[in-house]
Design a protein around this motif. Structure first.
Motif, PDB file in Angstrom:
ATOM      1  N   GLY A  52       0.785  -1.231   0.000  1.00 49.70           N
ATOM      2  CA  GLY A  52       0.000   0.000   0.000  1.00 49.70           C
ATOM      3  C   GLY A  52       0.814   1.277   0.000  1.00 49.70           C
ATOM      4  O   GLY A  52       0.259   2.363   0.160  1.00 49.70           O
ATOM      5  N   LEU A  53       2.123   1.163  -0.183  1.00 49.22           N
ATOM      6  CA  LEU A  53       2.993   2.343  -0.149  1.00 49.22           C
ATOM      7  C   LEU A  53       3.619   2.611  -1.510  1.00 49.22           C
ATOM      8  O   LEU A  53       3.759   1.698  -2.332  1.00 49.22           O
ATOM      9  N   VAL A  54       4.010   3.848  -1.727  1.00 49.37           N
ATOM     10  CA  VAL A  54       4.840   4.174  -2.879  1.00 49.37           C
ATOM     11  C   VAL A  54       6.198   3.518  -2.665  1.00 49.37           C
ATOM     12  O   VAL A  54       6.734   3.531  -1.549  1.00 49.37           O
ATOM     13  N   ARG A  55       6.743   2.898  -3.701  1.00 48.22           N
ATOM     14  CA  ARG A  55       8.032   2.222  -3.578  1.00 48.22           C
ATOM     15  C   ARG A  55       9.105   3.177  -3.046  1.00 48.22           C
ATOM     16  O   ARG A  55       9.196   4.339  -3.455  1.00 48.22           O
ATOM     17  N   GLY A  56       9.885   2.667  -2.116  1.00 46.77           N
ATOM     18  CA  GLY A  56      10.957   3.460  -1.529  1.00 46.77           C
ATOM     19  C   GLY A  56      10.582   4.163  -0.240  1.00 46.77           C
ATOM     20  O   GLY A  56      11.407   4.853   0.358  1.00 46.77           O
ATOM     21  N   LYS A  57       9.333   3.956   0.230  1.00 38.66           N
ATOM     22  CA  LYS A  57       8.873   4.631   1.446  1.00 38.66           C
ATOM     23  C   LYS A  57       8.826   3.701   2.658  1.00 38.66           C
ATOM     24  O   LYS A  57       8.591   4.158   3.777  1.00 38.66           O
ATOM     25  N   GLY A  58       9.005   2.407   2.455  1.00 29.07           N
ATOM     26  CA  GLY A  58       8.954   1.463   3.561  1.00 29.07           C
ATOM     27  C   GLY A  58      10.228   1.465   4.388  1.00 29.07           C
ATOM     28  O   GLY A  58      11.257   2.008   3.983  1.00 29.07           O
ATOM     29  N   TRP A  59      10.165   0.838   5.559  1.00 27.76           N
ATOM     30  CA  TRP A  59      11.300   0.906   6.484  1.00 27.76           C
ATOM     31  C   TRP A  59      12.547   0.234   5.938  1.00 27.76           C
ATOM     32  O   TRP A  59      13.669   0.641   6.266  1.00 27.76           O
ATOM     33  N   VAL A  60      12.392  -0.773   5.076  1.00 26.73           N
ATOM     34  CA  VAL A  60      13.577  -1.445   4.519  1.00 26.73           C
ATOM     35  C   VAL A  60      14.318  -0.502   3.566  1.00 26.73           C
ATOM     36  O   VAL A  60      15.550  -0.422   3.588  1.00 26.73           O
ATOM     37  N   LEU A 180       6.337  -2.631  15.861  1.00 24.78           N
ATOM     38  CA  LEU A 180       5.437  -1.481  15.736  1.00 24.78           C
ATOM     39  C   LEU A 180       5.316  -0.670  17.020  1.00 24.78           C
ATOM     40  O   LEU A 180       4.324   0.029  17.229  1.00 24.78           O
ATOM     41  N   GLU A 181       6.330  -0.740  17.867  1.00 25.30           N
ATOM     42  CA  GLU A 181       6.344   0.067  19.090  1.00 25.30           C
ATOM     43  C   GLU A 181       6.228   1.551  18.729  1.00 25.30           C
ATOM     44  O   GLU A 181       6.943   2.062  17.856  1.00 25.30           O
ATOM     45  N   GLY A 182       5.304   2.250  19.389  1.00 29.65           N
ATOM     46  CA  GLY A 182       5.110   3.659  19.103  1.00 29.65           C
ATOM     47  C   GLY A 182       4.253   3.929  17.883  1.00 29.65           C
ATOM     48  O   GLY A 182       3.962   5.096  17.566  1.00 29.65           O
ATOM     49  N   VAL A 183       3.829   2.874  17.207  1.00 30.32           N
ATOM     50  CA  VAL A 183       2.992   2.995  16.012  1.00 30.32           C
ATOM     51  C   VAL A 183       1.633   2.355  16.235  1.00 30.32           C
ATOM     52  O   VAL A 183       0.592   2.930  15.905  1.00 30.32           O
ATOM     53  N   ALA A 184       1.639   1.159  16.807  1.00 31.22           N
ATOM     54  CA  ALA A 184       0.422   0.352  16.931  1.00 31.22           C
ATOM     55  C   ALA A 184      -0.706   1.065  17.656  1.00 31.22           C
ATOM     56  O   ALA A 184      -1.887   0.852  17.352  1.00 31.22           O
ATOM     57  N   GLU A 185      -0.356   1.933  18.611  1.00 29.76           N
ATOM     58  CA  GLU A 185      -1.395   2.585  19.417  1.00 29.76           C
ATOM     59  C   GLU A 185      -1.945   3.861  18.780  1.00 29.76           C
ATOM     60  O   GLU A 185      -2.820   4.525  19.361  1.00 29.76           O
ATOM     61  N   LYS A 186      -1.486   4.203  17.576  1.00 36.05           N
ATOM     62  CA  LYS A 186      -1.924   5.436  16.925  1.00 36.05           C
ATOM     63  C   LYS A 186      -2.701   5.120  15.647  1.00 36.05           C
ATOM     64  O   LYS A 186      -2.106   4.766  14.619  1.00 36.05           O
ATOM     65  N   THR A 188      -4.056   6.980  13.544  1.00 38.70           N
ATOM     66  CA  THR A 188      -3.768   7.884  12.428  1.00 38.70           C
ATOM     67  C   THR A 188      -2.561   7.446  11.604  1.00 38.70           C
ATOM     68  O   THR A 188      -2.312   8.003  10.532  1.00 38.70           O
ATOM     69  N   LEU A 189      -1.805   6.479  12.095  1.00 42.98           N
ATOM     70  CA  LEU A 189      -0.618   6.009  11.382  1.00 42.98           C
ATOM     71  C   LEU A 189      -0.889   4.757  10.545  1.00 42.98           C
ATOM     72  O   LEU A 189       0.049   4.158  10.014  1.00 42.98           O
ATOM     73  N   PHE A 190      -2.155   4.389  10.413  1.00 48.08           N
ATOM     74  CA  PHE A 190      -2.485   3.163   9.676  1.00 48.08           C
ATOM     75  C   PHE A 190      -3.336   3.446   8.442  1.00 48.08           C
ATOM     76  O   PHE A 190      -4.100   4.417   8.388  1.00 48.08           O
ATOM     77  N   GLN A 191      -3.192   2.550   7.470  1.00 50.16           N
ATOM     78  CA  GLN A 191      -4.039   2.592   6.289  1.00 50.16           C
ATOM     79  C   GLN A 191      -5.469   2.201   6.691  1.00 50.16           C
ATOM     80  O   GLN A 191      -5.720   1.811   7.827  1.00 50.16           O
ATOM     81  N   GLU A 200       4.131   7.420   6.783  1.00 49.73           N
ATOM     82  CA  GLU A 200       4.580   8.274   7.882  1.00 49.73           C
ATOM     83  C   GLU A 200       5.055   7.472   9.087  1.00 49.73           C
ATOM     84  O   GLU A 200       5.800   7.987   9.927  1.00 49.73           O
ATOM     85  N   ALA A 201       4.612   6.232   9.194  1.00 52.06           N
ATOM     86  CA  ALA A 201       4.973   5.408  10.346  1.00 52.06           C
ATOM     87  C   ALA A 201       6.294   4.681  10.159  1.00 52.06           C
ATOM     88  O   ALA A 201       6.903   4.232  11.145  1.00 52.06           O
ATOM     89  N   HIS A 202       6.752   4.552   8.935  1.00 49.58           N
ATOM     90  CA  HIS A 202       7.912   3.700   8.677  1.00 49.58           C
ATOM     91  C   HIS A 202       9.241   4.237   9.217  1.00 49.58           C
ATOM     92  O   HIS A 202      10.108   3.438   9.583  1.00 49.58           O
ATOM     93  N   PRO A 203       9.443   5.543   9.323  1.00 49.77           N
ATOM     94  CA  PRO A 203      10.655   5.996  10.022  1.00 49.77           C
ATOM     95  C   PRO A 203      10.688   5.516  11.469  1.00 49.77           C
ATOM     96  O   PRO A 203      11.764   5.164  11.988  1.00 49.77           O
ATOM     97  N   ALA A 204       9.539   5.486  12.141  1.00 48.74           N
ATOM     98  CA  ALA A 204       9.496   4.988  13.523  1.00 48.74           C
ATOM     99  C   ALA A 204       9.788   3.495  13.566  1.00 48.74           C
ATOM    100  O   ALA A 204      10.450   3.008  14.497  1.00 48.74           O
TER     101      ALA A 204
END
Length: 219
Positions: A52-60, A180-186, A188-191, A200-204
Motif C-alpha cells: 500500500g505504499l509508494v516504492r521506496g517509502k517502507g522501512w527497509v 510497531l512500538e510507538g505505532v500500533a497505538e496510533k 492515524t498512522l495506519f491505512q 509516515e509510520a515507517h521511520p518509527a
C-alpha cells in the motif's frame, strides 16, 4: 671496527623494515569501505514489502538510505512478500541464503500465522528451522517481534508475543521486542485496513530496528 659496521648495517635494515611495516599498515587502514561491506537480508511479510505504499517509502528502503548516510557499507536485500507466513519463509530461505550469503538475516514474520490462528507450535518450529539455517551459513539473526489484536483471546495473543523473546533467548539471537512500538497505538498512522502502517509510520519502525541491528554490523 667490523662489529660497528655490521651494527650500523643492521640498524639501517631495521629502520627500512619498520618503514615498510608502517607503509603496509597505512594501505590496509585506507582500503575502500566496500572491502568490509555487509549484506543484510530481510525476510518479511507485507510490513516489510511496502504494501500500500509508494516504492521506496517502507522501512527497509529507509534502512538502506540510512546506512548510506552513516557511511556504513552494507547491501540490503528485501525478500519480503505480502501475506507470507513462517512456513513460506522457511520454504524460501535456503535458496536466499545460498544466493546472497547474508551477514545478517532479519526475520520479520509471524503476524500472518497469528491472524490465521495457526498453532503456535508450528510457528515456533518454523522460526527455529530458519534460525538454524541462517546459523549454518554463519549469518547473524535479528528477530522482529510482533503483537496482534486479541481476536483469538488474550491468552493466544500473549503467548504469540512472548514467543519471539523465548526464541531469541533459546537461540541466542538479537531481538526487536516489538516492530510497531510507538505505532500500533496510533490509529492515524495506519491505512484504512487498520493493519498496514502508512508511510509516515515507517521511520518509527526503522528506529525500532536500528539499535538492534547496528551491533550485528559491528557498529
Amino acid at each position: 671496527m667490523l662489529f660497528t659496521q655490521l651494527s650500523g648495517h643492521v640498524s639501517r635494515l631495521s629502520k627500512q623494515a619498520l618503514m615498510f611495516v608502517m607503509f603496509a599498515a597505512s594501505i590496509f587502514t585506507t582500503l575502500p569501505a566496500h572491502s568490509a561491506s555487509k549484506t543484510i537480508l530481510v525476510l518479511g511479510d507485507s510490513l516489510s514489502a511496502e504494501y500500500g505504499l509508494v516504492r521506496g517509502k517502507g522501512w527497509v528502503a529507509l534502512l538502506e538510505q540510512r546506512l548510506q548516510q552513516k557511511n556504513i557499507a552494507a547491501t540490503v536485500i528485501n525478500a519480503s512478500i505480502s501475506g507470507d507466513t513462517t512456513s513460506g519463509g522457511k520454504a524460501r530461505l535456503a535458496t536466499l541464503l545460498e544466493k546472497h550469503h547474508p551477514d545478517v538475516l532479519i526475520i520479520e514474520l509471524g503476524g500472518n500465522d497469528a491472524l490465521r490462528g495457526l498453532p503456535l507450535k508450528a510457528s515456533e518450529d518454523n522460526f527455529k528451522a530458519m534460525i538454524e539455517m541462517a546459523k549454518a551459513q554463519r549469518s547473524k539473526v535479528l528477530l522482529a517481534g510482533m503483537r496482534i489484536p486479541p481476536n483469538y483471546g488474550p491468552d493466544y495473543s500473549e503467548r504469540f508475543f512472548s514467543l519471539y523473546e523465548k526464541l531469541a533467548k533459546a537461540n541466542k539471537t538479537a531481538l526487536v521486542p516489538f516492530l510497531l512500538e510507538g505505532v500500533a497505538e496510533k490509529d492515524t498512522l495506519f491505512q484504512a485496513d487498520r493493519i498496514h502502517p502508512l508511510a509516515e509510520a515507517h521511520p518509527a519502525i526503522l528506529n525500532n530496528v536500528w539499535p538492534h541491528l547496528l551491533p550485528l554490523l559491528g557498529k
